[in-house]
Design an enzyme around this catalytic site. Structure first.
Site, short mmCIF file in Angstrom:
data_model
loop_
_atom_site.label_atom_id
_atom_site.label_comp_id
_atom_site.label_asym_id
_atom_site.label_seq_id
_atom_site.Cartn_x
_atom_site.Cartn_y
_atom_site.Cartn_z
N PHE A 1 0.78 -0.76 -0.31
CA PHE A 1 -0.44 -0.26 -0.21
C PHE A 1 0.77 1.21 -0.13
O PHE A 1 2.41 1.57 0.60
CB PHE A 1 -0.93 0.22 1.00
CG PHE A 1 -2.07 -1.50 1.43
CD1 PHE A 1 -3.25 -0.70 0.78
CD2 PHE A 1 -1.29 -2.46 1.81
CE1 PHE A 1 -4.56 -1.64 1.14
CE2 PHE A 1 -2.52 -3.22 2.47
CZ PHE A 1 -3.75 -2.97 1.82
N ASP A 2 0.51 1.85 -0.65
CA ASP A 2 0.92 3.36 -0.58
C ASP A 2 0.13 4.05 0.45
O ASP A 2 -1.43 3.73 0.84
CB ASP A 2 0.51 4.35 -1.78
CG ASP A 2 0.85 5.86 -1.76
OD1 ASP A 2 1.65 6.45 -1.19
OD2 ASP A 2 -0.06 6.72 -1.48
N LYS A 3 1.06 4.81 1.77
CA LYS A 3 0.60 5.50 2.89
C LYS A 3 -0.45 6.82 2.22
O LYS A 3 -1.73 6.38 2.90
CB LYS A 3 1.39 5.98 3.72
CG LYS A 3 0.73 6.53 4.65
CD LYS A 3 2.27 6.65 6.01
CE LYS A 3 2.36 8.14 6.16
NZ LYS A 3 1.71 9.25 5.72
#
Length: 662
Positions: free
Chosen positions: A349-351
């Site tokens: 996941f990107d944050k």
């Protein structure tokens, strides 16, 4: 019932006509069945003569074999022998040896399976075309203060359209007048209407995907109870919805891995069946039986060996899965993405904006020296509300919602102190808000206790700012891009679906990443990553776990998404980059849609596997049974065509999939 491309040539023939319109094939099939049963019963009770019975069977043959014959002819001219060809040969053979009833039964069930297959594919296509019907055909445009209705094709970028209450919105654009709650379900699948308001800065509009979503509207979404005016920013051909339809209709060209294997299998399988049947025709030369008995056995084997169910098992499941996802505001680009998602166990996941809200929130206000908290907050608000810095805007926005803040009190003479913070005059006193450097410049020393507080806040990922008045330290405020409320529960659901590794990739400091990862339940966090580092991380994780999905908001994560096995973009409505690069696009930015997508892919994978077992199992049992004479043509027909119908109905279950079924 051959492969998919073949299914299409046939769909063309079926959809465009026939005397009963689009349902002609199904009606022909039912007529074949009616003539078959009617004749069989009359013949059994000896109510009719044999020539009349044969005549009626021929009528049944006509209705049952009409479409298969056309298709077999089209393919055979090209030198391709496919399943329709095998079926027609089997039916002619059955008639030759006098098994008219069995031949008619074969064609009836074959055409019924075929009609059901096309019905399934059409149903899936219809739910995709329904997207297209969402767009209104006309729009009301302001012309010299008067409303004028024009076709939507005539809209130009920059036009202002007026959307009446409960009407469909005719273009992608930005609200410039009014506010309303908009039902975005047709595009994003969100069931609750979303509040939208007019944008305040029209002079220098950022690009469409950068405009805050609460000012943007999409074609085909439905206005609430108020009149709004919308400035058109995309032509109808570029609108989010037409891109969606375009992409979903291309889905079929992305063959899934199973489809590719099946296709190769059929390429050599059909010729093998034809050779086997020819060999069986000459069995009477070796064993003691008549030519007709050998021919009968060969025809039984031919029926048993035709891989109809196999050919349709994957495409019908893929289409149903993709159509179901489209209904829920999720675009899956083809069978490959659907199948890959169904097998992977690792998601990165990107944050920012994916796991977190994507905008900072005020997280702490701490007062050090006994000053009343209301007074402290009022002072901070008065100063921060004068600044345009994103963090200052976040602080003043969140303070405004707290009790006891007088929003009309403002500070004066605000000045940015470069790299340190801001200073301003409030109630005739100088107020400073900023980092430690700002305090050093005021010769204010931090106690150990305050330094510890600052340290622990930063470890957890907060950005802390100290507040001083004249030369006295009063307290601190901290902000942070907080995790979305729904994330911990979403990650739990993903875990229960068999996603064992969940990794955060972020440009933030490693400490921040680790703190958030721990709080929301990720297995791993990697910090300090530039976009190119994210790509490297994905490559490395791919080596470790063979398949990986990357979830991001599509704009800055495009390279990492492109190098992952399956790129999943969130909030893709309105973002061209996300729609282009992602294999799966969640039209809304709700991460809680993810378990639905993974669950649907897992269910599709299961159904594809079940279908392959059913279709290959029936062939494996029937072929030997017919060769040794255990199964006659009637049994072969019923099992063979029955398996095709079962496979199609099994695939259609996906159209009803939700998180709780299957």
């Amino acid at each position: 019932m051959g492969d998919h491309s073949h299914s299409h040539s046939s769909t063309e023939i079926h959809n465009h006509g026939g005397i009963f319109g689009p349902k002609t094939e199904l009606i022909f099939s039912i007529l074949a069945g009616i003539f078959l049963i009617f004749t069989f019963l009359l013949e059994s009770f000896e109510f009719i003569s044999e020539p009349l019975a044969i005549g009626l069977y021929i009528v049944s043959y006509f209705f049952g074999g009409y479409y298969a014959a056309i298709e077999a002819w089209v393919k055979t001219i090209k030198g391709e022998f496919e399943i329709d060809f095998l079926m027609i040969v089997a039916a002619i053979g059955a008639a030759y040896i006098g098994s008219w009833a069995e031949g008619a039964l074969l064609l009836f069930l074959f055409s019924l399976g075929h009609a059901l297959e096309n019905h399934a594919l059409n149903k899936a296509k219809k739910s995709i075309e329904a997207l297209g019907n969402l767009s209104p055909t006309t729009a009301f445009i302001k012309d010299n203060g008067e409303l004028k209705e024009i076709p939507i094709e005539e809209l130009k970028i920059g036009d202002v359209i007026v959307v009446k209450p409960n009407a469909k919105i005719a273009a992608d654009g930005v609200i410039i007048e009014g506010y309303s709650s908009i039902n975005q379900a047709p595009i994003t699948g969100e069931s609750i209407p979303v509040e939208k308001s007019a944008i305040t800065y029209l002079d220098n509009l950022p690009p469409f995907e950068k405009i805050e979503k609460n000012h943007v509207v999409y074609t085909g979404t439905i206005n609430g109870d108020n009149v709004i005016e919308v400035k058109v920013l995309k032509l109808s051909s570029d609108s989010t919805i037409s891109r969606l339809i375009d992409m979903v209709s291309k889905v079929e060209t992305n063959k899934s891995p199973t489809q590719r294997v099946t296709k190769k299998f059929e390429k050599w399988y059909v010729p093998v069946v034809i050779i086997m049947v020819i060999v069986l025709c000459f069995a009477f030369l070796v064993i003691d039986e008549t030519f007709n008995e050998s021919l009968y056995r060969a025809i039984c084997a031919l029926v048993a060996a035709s891989p109809c169910a196999l050919a349709i098992s994957t495409p019908s499941a893929v289409l149903s899965g993709v159509a179901r996802a489209a209904n829920k505001g999720v675009l899956i680009k083809g069978g490959k993405a659907l199948e890959d998602l169904g097998t992977l166990k690792t998601i990165a996941f990107d944050k920012t904006g994916t796991l977190t809200e994507g905008r900072p929130k005020l997280t702490n206000t701490i007062v050090f020296n006994g000053l009343p908290k209301e007074e402290f907050l009022q002072m901070v608000y008065a100063v921060e509300s004068m600044s345009n810095h994103p963090l200052a805007r976040a602080i003043s926005r969140d303070l405004r919602n707290q009790n006891g803040i007088n929003t009309s009190l403002k500070a004066e003479n605000i000045q940015a102190v470069h790299g340190m913070g801001i200073k301003a005059v409030f109630k005739n006193q100088l107020v400073y808000i900023g980092n430690e450097k700002l305090l050093d410049s005021l010769q204010l020393n931090l106690t150990e206790e305050i330094q510890e507080t600052l340290g622990s806040l930063r470890k957890e990922g907060h950005t802390a700012m100290l507040v001083a008045r004249e030369n006295e330290l009063l307290g601190l405020v901290s902000v942070m891009d907080v995790p979305r409320k729904t994330v911990p529960n979403t990650l739990k659901r993903l875990k229960s679906l068999g996603i064992s590794k969940m990794i955060m990739l972020t440009g933030d400091h490693q400490n921040v990443g680790s703190a958030i990862a721990k709080e929301i339940g990720l297995t791993e966090a990697r910090g300090n990553l530039l976009p190119e580092d994210k790509v490297e991380a994905i490559e490395e994780l791919k080596k470790r776990d063979s398949k990986i999905a990357m979830v991001g908001d599509g704009v800055n994560d495009a390279p990492a998404m492109a190098s992952s096995t399956v790129g999943i973009a969130m909030g893709a409505a309105g973002s061209d980059v996300a729609l282009e690069t992602a294999d799966v696009a969640l039209m809304s930015d709700k991460i809680e849609r993810l378990p639905f997508v993974i669950g649907l892919s897992r269910a599709s994978k299961r159904i594809i596997t079940q279908n392959l077992w059913i279709s290959l199992g029936v062939v494996a049992l029937l072929v030997p049974a017919t060769i040794i004479g255990m199964a006659n043509i009637g049994i072969a027909v019923v099992f063979h065509e029955g398996s095709t119908i079962v496979v199609v109905l099994n695939a259609l279950r996906l159209l009803a999939y939700n998180d709780k079924t299957i």
